[in-house]
Design a protein around this motif. Structure first.
Motif, short mmCIF file in Angstrom:
data_model
loop_
_atom_site.label_atom_id
_atom_site.label_comp_id
_atom_site.label_asym_id
_atom_site.label_seq_id
_atom_site.Cartn_x
_atom_site.Cartn_y
_atom_site.Cartn_z
N THR A 118 0.83 -1.21 0.00
CA THR A 118 0.00 0.00 0.00
C THR A 118 0.86 1.25 0.00
OG1 THR A 118 -1.71 -1.20 1.23
CG2 THR A 118 -1.85 1.21 1.21
N PHE A 119 1.90 1.25 0.83
CA PHE A 119 2.78 2.41 0.89
C PHE A 119 3.51 2.62 -0.44
CE2 PHE A 119 6.90 4.39 1.82
CZ PHE A 119 6.48 5.53 2.50
N ALA A 120 3.95 1.52 -1.07
CA ALA A 120 4.64 1.62 -2.36
C ALA A 120 3.72 2.18 -3.43
CB ALA A 120 5.18 0.26 -2.77
N GLU A 125 2.91 7.32 -6.70
CA GLU A 125 2.12 8.38 -7.31
C GLU A 125 2.77 9.75 -7.18
OE1 GLU A 125 -0.64 7.91 -9.07
OE2 GLU A 125 -0.38 5.75 -8.77
N ILE A 126 3.79 9.86 -6.35
CA ILE A 126 4.47 11.15 -6.15
C ILE A 126 5.38 11.42 -7.34
CG2 ILE A 126 6.09 12.40 -4.68
CD1 ILE A 126 5.07 10.80 -2.33
N LYS A 127 5.27 12.61 -7.88
CA LYS A 127 6.04 12.98 -9.07
C LYS A 127 7.37 13.65 -8.71
CE LYS A 127 2.67 11.43 -11.51
NZ LYS A 127 2.81 10.10 -12.16
N ASN A 128 7.45 14.26 -7.53
CA ASN A 128 8.69 14.92 -7.11
C ASN A 128 9.71 13.85 -6.72
OD1 ASN A 128 10.76 16.34 -5.76
ND2 ASN A 128 9.34 17.96 -5.18
N MET A 129 10.71 13.63 -7.54
CA MET A 129 11.65 12.54 -7.33
C MET A 129 12.51 12.75 -6.09
SD MET A 129 10.87 10.36 -9.53
CE MET A 129 12.20 9.23 -9.19
N PHE A 198 8.69 -2.30 7.04
CA PHE A 198 7.87 -2.00 5.86
C PHE A 198 8.63 -1.17 4.83
CE2 PHE A 198 7.25 2.16 7.67
CZ PHE A 198 6.85 2.98 6.61
N GLY A 199 9.66 -0.44 5.25
CA GLY A 199 10.46 0.31 4.29
C GLY A 199 11.21 -0.60 3.34
N VAL A 204 11.14 -3.15 -2.36
CA VAL A 204 10.96 -4.30 -3.24
C VAL A 204 9.76 -4.09 -4.16
CG1 VAL A 204 10.47 -6.78 -3.30
CG2 VAL A 204 12.03 -5.86 -1.57
N TYR A 205 8.67 -3.59 -3.62
CA TYR A 205 7.47 -3.38 -4.44
C TYR A 205 7.67 -2.23 -5.43
CZ TYR A 205 4.76 -6.65 -1.66
OH TYR A 205 4.29 -7.79 -1.06
N LEU A 206 8.40 -1.19 -5.03
CA LEU A 206 8.69 -0.11 -5.97
C LEU A 206 9.52 -0.62 -7.14
CD1 LEU A 206 9.45 2.86 -3.53
CD2 LEU A 206 7.57 2.73 -5.18
#
Length: 325
Positions: A118-120, A125-129, A198-199, A204-206
């Protein structure tokens, strides 16, 4: 007609030819060696370490089937068969430890899949890298902190005289004691473990999200799909192989609720709900010196974990078409 006189090769030429032949033979021999031989040779120190500290100590498994006496050793102690395992099932503390282990471990397995995924999805969705990478780094840092240090930090924050109660006292509120309350301690164990790990799961999910074909989202947008529909029909199915992999790896730890975490956080006031198989084995073997019972409990846990790993992989291969080869 003058014939050229045949000359014998000089000693220097003979030595040079012989040296070249030997070099050629060495080259052929080197090429003839299979590739895996060189890689295996590089792994030789690891093999030695594995043999000395993992294979050789397995001889101690025999204690689970003996009335072990240290003075008589492994091969002199009397054999009792499965009596140690039968006796374990009659001990209330053993049943309680097994139940606590299942509750804590299963909760960790489920939530350590849902929360990072869920966090990933939200972070993706955040565009600011720069902001995205900064948040990713911050939430990943607790993964590298050992439970020896983290357990003391949590105790100093949530203990009876911790920071939380000090702040509540400034506002006239009564103290809270989650570290000494059996009904809330399991939730504290699960929550702190999720916060710590969770980080790592989010990273891994990202990484898995970057492997999803972007043309699928473009096609979905052309067909009129909104963001939720794209997530449900494209993103989540694309994450299935990663979920299967992490779930398969976690299944082997269903009976491993985290000895280092529990050992550094629990106390006698919460032992009713915090005692797990690993801490129970520790108390039997190290504190009470009941080596046979502690070995039997540890062997039971290892066998069940092995069965769960094999079963989870078989289910993953059958229903998710997943294989590591």
């Amino acid at each position: 007609m003058v014939r050229a006189r045949a000359t014998k090769p000089s000693a220097l030429a003979f030595l040079q030819n012989k040296k070249g032949g030997l070099a050629l033979e060495k080259t052929k021999t080197r090429k003839a060696l299979p590739t895996w031989f060189h890689y295996s040779l590089m792994c030789l120190p690891g093999y030695i370490w594995l043999f000395m500290f993992s294979i050789v100590p397995m001889v101690g498994i025999v204690m689970a089937f003996q009335n072990f006496n240290p003075s008589k050793g492994w091969f002199g102690s009397p054999w009792v068969g499965l009596e140690n395992f039968e006796f374990l099932w009659t001990i209330p503390d053993a049943k309680r430890a097994l139940w606590n282990t299942l509750v804590i471990a299963v909760s960790k397995v489920i939530l350590n899949i849902i929360v990072p995924m869920t966090f990933a999805l939200l972070l993706n969705e955040i565009k600011n890298m720069k902001f995205k990478k900064g948040v990713q780094t911050i939430v990943y840092l607790p993964h590298f902190i050992s439970w020896v240090l983290l357990g003391n930090i949590i105790t100093n924050m949530l203990g009876t005289k911790g920071i939380l109660n000090y702040i509540l006292g400034l506002f006239g509120a009564g103290p809270v004691m989650p570290m000494t309350e059996p009904s809330t301690f399991q939730g504290l164990l699960v929550g702190t473990d999720i916060w710590k790990e969770f980080g790592y799961g989010a990273v891994v999910y990202l990484a898995a999200l970057t492997g999803i074909d972007l043309s699928l989202y473009e096609a979905a947008a052309i067909d009129g799909a909104n963001r939720w529909q794209s997530t449900w029909h494209i993103t989540l199915p694309g994450l299935v192989p990663t979920v299967v992999l992490l779930t398969t790896l976690a299944m082997g730890n269903v009976l491993n609720a985290g000895f280092d975490q529990v050992f550094n956080m629990y106390n006698q006031l919460v032992i009713e709900t915090a005692d797990i198989i690993d801490t129970y084995v520790y108390r039997l073997g190290i504190v009470k010196l009941q080596f046979s019972l502690s070995t039997a409990a540890g062997l039971f846990k290892s066998v069940v974990s092995f069965i769960l790993v094999v079963t989870s992989y078989a289910l993953a291969y059958k229903f998710a078409d997943y294989t590591i080869f």
